[in-house]
Design a protein around this motif. Sequence first.
Motif, mmCIF file in Angstrom:
data_model
loop_
_atom_site.group_PDB
_atom_site.id
_atom_site.type_symbol
_atom_site.label_atom_id
_atom_site.label_comp_id
_atom_site.label_asym_id
_atom_site.label_seq_id
_atom_site.Cartn_x
_atom_site.Cartn_y
_atom_site.Cartn_z
ATOM 1 N N MET A 9 0.821 -1.208 0.000
ATOM 2 C CA MET A 9 0.000 0.000 0.000
ATOM 3 C C MET A 9 0.856 1.260 0.000
ATOM 4 O O MET A 9 0.536 2.240 -0.654
ATOM 5 N N ALA A 10 1.962 1.191 0.765
ATOM 6 C CA ALA A 10 2.844 2.358 0.833
ATOM 7 C C ALA A 10 3.439 2.652 -0.545
ATOM 8 O O ALA A 10 3.529 3.807 -0.975
ATOM 9 N N ASN A 11 3.848 1.581 -1.263
ATOM 10 C CA ASN A 11 4.411 1.765 -2.596
ATOM 11 C C ASN A 11 3.366 2.304 -3.559
ATOM 12 O O ASN A 11 3.651 3.149 -4.413
ATOM 13 N N ARG A 12 2.129 1.793 -3.424
ATOM 14 C CA ARG A 12 1.057 2.253 -4.298
ATOM 15 C C ARG A 12 0.774 3.733 -4.038
ATOM 16 O O ARG A 12 0.578 4.518 -4.970
ATOM 17 N N ARG A 13 0.781 4.111 -2.759
ATOM 18 C CA ARG A 13 0.515 5.502 -2.407
ATOM 19 C C ARG A 13 1.598 6.419 -2.980
ATOM 20 O O ARG A 13 1.312 7.482 -3.515
ATOM 21 N N LYS A 14 2.860 5.983 -2.889
ATOM 22 C CA LYS A 14 3.961 6.771 -3.428
ATOM 23 C C LYS A 14 3.834 6.897 -4.940
ATOM 24 O O LYS A 14 4.067 7.972 -5.517
ATOM 25 N N PHE A 15 3.450 5.788 -5.587
ATOM 26 C CA PHE A 15 3.305 5.813 -7.034
ATOM 27 C C PHE A 15 2.224 6.799 -7.455
ATOM 28 O O PHE A 15 2.390 7.571 -8.398
ATOM 29 N N LEU A 16 1.108 6.798 -6.730
ATOM 30 C CA LEU A 16 0.019 7.724 -7.042
ATOM 31 C C LEU A 16 0.446 9.166 -6.825
ATOM 32 O O LEU A 16 0.060 10.066 -7.562
ATOM 33 N N GLN A 17 1.281 9.382 -5.797
ATOM 34 C CA GLN A 17 1.789 10.731 -5.541
ATOM 35 C C GLN A 17 2.689 11.194 -6.695
ATOM 36 O O GLN A 17 2.659 12.355 -7.104
ATOM 37 N N GLN A 18 3.472 10.243 -7.222
ATOM 38 C CA GLN A 18 4.344 10.580 -8.346
ATOM 39 C C GLN A 18 3.529 10.929 -9.591
ATOM 40 O O GLN A 18 3.849 11.871 -10.312
ATOM 41 N N LEU A 19 2.471 10.180 -9.805
ATOM 42 C CA LEU A 19 1.629 10.477 -10.954
ATOM 43 C C LEU A 19 0.940 11.828 -10.787
ATOM 44 O O LEU A 19 0.767 12.575 -11.742
ATOM 45 N N THR A 20 0.557 12.164 -9.565
ATOM 46 C CA THR A 20 -0.037 13.468 -9.297
ATOM 47 C C THR A 20 0.957 14.573 -9.608
ATOM 48 O O THR A 20 0.604 15.633 -10.139
ATOM 49 N N ALA A 21 2.236 14.294 -9.305
ATOM 50 C CA ALA A 21 3.278 15.293 -9.565
ATOM 51 C C ALA A 21 3.440 15.558 -11.051
ATOM 52 O O ALA A 21 3.949 16.595 -11.456
ATOM 53 N N THR A 22 3.001 14.618 -11.888
ATOM 54 C CA THR A 22 3.138 14.794 -13.324
ATOM 55 C C THR A 22 1.851 15.313 -13.956
ATOM 56 O O THR A 22 1.714 15.294 -15.176
ATOM 57 N N ALA A 23 0.912 15.743 -13.124
ATOM 58 C CA ALA A 23 -0.362 16.233 -13.669
ATOM 59 C C ALA A 23 -0.144 17.403 -14.611
ATOM 60 O O ALA A 23 -0.944 17.667 -15.488
ATOM 61 N N GLY A 24 0.964 18.109 -14.429
ATOM 62 C CA GLY A 24 1.342 19.125 -15.394
ATOM 63 C C GLY A 24 1.001 20.532 -14.981
ATOM 64 O O GLY A 24 0.184 20.777 -14.099
ATOM 65 N N ALA A 25 1.640 21.462 -15.671
ATOM 66 C CA ALA A 25 1.492 22.878 -15.347
ATOM 67 C C ALA A 25 0.106 23.408 -15.686
ATOM 68 O O ALA A 25 -0.284 24.457 -15.180
ATOM 69 N N PHE A 26 -0.624 22.716 -16.531
ATOM 70 C CA PHE A 26 -1.901 23.250 -16.987
ATOM 71 C C PHE A 26 -3.088 22.559 -16.331
ATOM 72 O O PHE A 26 -4.220 22.660 -16.794
ATOM 73 N N SER A 27 -2.822 21.865 -15.228
ATOM 74 C CA SER A 27 -3.892 21.221 -14.472
ATOM 75 C C SER A 27 -4.270 22.084 -13.275
ATOM 76 O O SER A 27 -3.577 23.043 -12.927
ATOM 77 N N ALA A 28 -5.360 21.714 -12.625
ATOM 78 C CA ALA A 28 -5.789 22.450 -11.421
ATOM 79 C C ALA A 28 -4.752 22.336 -10.315
ATOM 80 O O ALA A 28 -4.659 23.200 -9.443
ATOM 81 N N GLY A 29 -3.955 21.279 -10.378
ATOM 82 C CA GLY A 29 -2.948 21.069 -9.334
ATOM 83 C C GLY A 29 -1.585 21.611 -9.679
ATOM 84 O O GLY A 29 -0.584 21.199 -9.091
#
Length: 432
Positions: free
Chosen positions: A1-21
Motif C-alpha cells: 500500500m505504501a508503494n502504491r501511495r507513493k506511485f500515485l503521488q508521483q503520478l499526481t506530480a506529473t499532472a502538469g502545469a496546466f492542471s488544477a494542481g
Amino acid sequence: MANRRKFLQQLTATAGAFSAGSLFNKLYAKDFESAARQVEGFSAQQLAGDEDYWTVIQQAYTVNPNIINLNNGGVSPSPRVVQEAVERYNKLSNEGPSYFMWRILDQGREPLRNKLAELAGCDPEEIAINRNATEALNTIIYGLNLKPGDEVIGTKQDYPNMMNAWKQRGMRDGIVYNQLSFDFPIENDETIVTAYEKAITPKTKIIHVTHIINWVGQIMPVKKIAQMAHAHGIEVICDSAHAFGLLDFKIPDLECDYFGTSLHKFLSAPIGSGMLWIKKDKIEKIWPLLCNDKPHSTDIRKFETLGTRSFPIEQGIGEALNFHNAIGAKRKEERIRYLKNYWAERVKDVPGVKLHTSLKAEHSCAICGVSINNMEAADLDAELFNKYKIHVVPIKYENINCVRVTPHVYTTLQDLDTMVKAITTIAAEKNK
C-alpha cells in the motif's frame, strides 16, 4: 500500500502545469488574483507605476540581494515556481529515468505546444520546442535549400551566432551574405525598411531581421520589412530572442516566414529553453538541423528529434507560461518599459552621459544602452559592479561602445535609483 501511495503521488506530480494542481495554482494564484482585483479597471500603462501591485510579482523571484542584476537581456532568472517545477521533475526523472521521462513527462509536450501556440497566436502545428534561439534559427538557416550565388541580407548589428551561421553557409555553400550597418537609435521605420530594400538584388532570397537588437534594444519594424520583402518575392527570418515574452504581439502579425526565440529571457522559463515557429506551408521544405527519418515531412515535430533532452526544463516552461499569463502580456510590457524609462529619463541630460537607445515606446522597451564620455564600456561596467554591485554587460562592437542595461519585472525602483546615482556620480568624476 505504501508503494502504491507513493506511485500515485508521483503520478499526481506529473499532472502538469496546466492542471488544477499546477504549482502556480498552489503557490501564487490567490495572491495574483487578489492583487489583480485591487487594480481592476487600470490600463496597462496606468498599472506600470503601481508599486503595490508589482511588489507581489517581485516577491515571486529569488534573486540575490547582494547584487543588482540589470543584465536580464542575456538570460533572466526564473521565478520560484519555475525553479521548483524543474527540481520536482528532475527528482522524479531520477527515480526511473527511462520510465518517467519517456512514458510520463514526454506526454506533457503536446499540452505545452498548445499553450505556447496560444501565447504566440498561431497553430500548434507550427511550433517546435527546443533549447534556444540559436538552435531554432540555425535550424532554419541550415535547413533552407539555397544554392551558390543566392543572396541573404542581414545586418552587422544582428546576433553573432546568426551572423556566423550565415557566414558558414557562405563558406560551405557559396551563399552571398550582405550585411547592412545601422547607427542606432533610429526613430523612423522607413529609414530602416528603405535600407533593406535598397540592398535587394535579383539574387536576394532571404532577409534576416532581428526583432529587438540585442546590443541596444532598438525595436525593428519587422512587419513593414516583411511586407516589403514579400512584394519582392523574398522570405523573412525573424530573430525574436529578446521580444517573445516581452512585447505583446502574435507571431502571424509580424508576417514573417520563419521565427526563433529563447524562452529563458523575458518569459522567465528555465535556462536552456527555446521555440521555433515555421509558417505551416513552409515546414516541408526545411531540412531538420538534427537527423529525422522523414526530413521532408510537413510535421513540425521533425525539428524535435534531439535524442535525450532535459524533460524537467521542458516541462518547467509550462509554469513560466502560467506566471506570464497571470500578469498579462501587455501589463508586463508596459511595466518593463516603465522601468527602463525610469532610470534612462533621469540620466539622459546628465553632462557626459549618452543614451544609445530611443525612449519612444514604438522603438524600445526593456534594453537601453548608456555610455559616459572619456570611458570605455568595459571600464564603466567594472566601476558599476565594483562600487555599486550593479551587474550589466559592456559592449564594444562595430559602431557601439556602451553598457547594456536591462531591468525585469522583479527589478525595484530602489535598485534603479542606485543605478541613477551611480551613472551621475561616475559621469561627474570622468568629465570634470
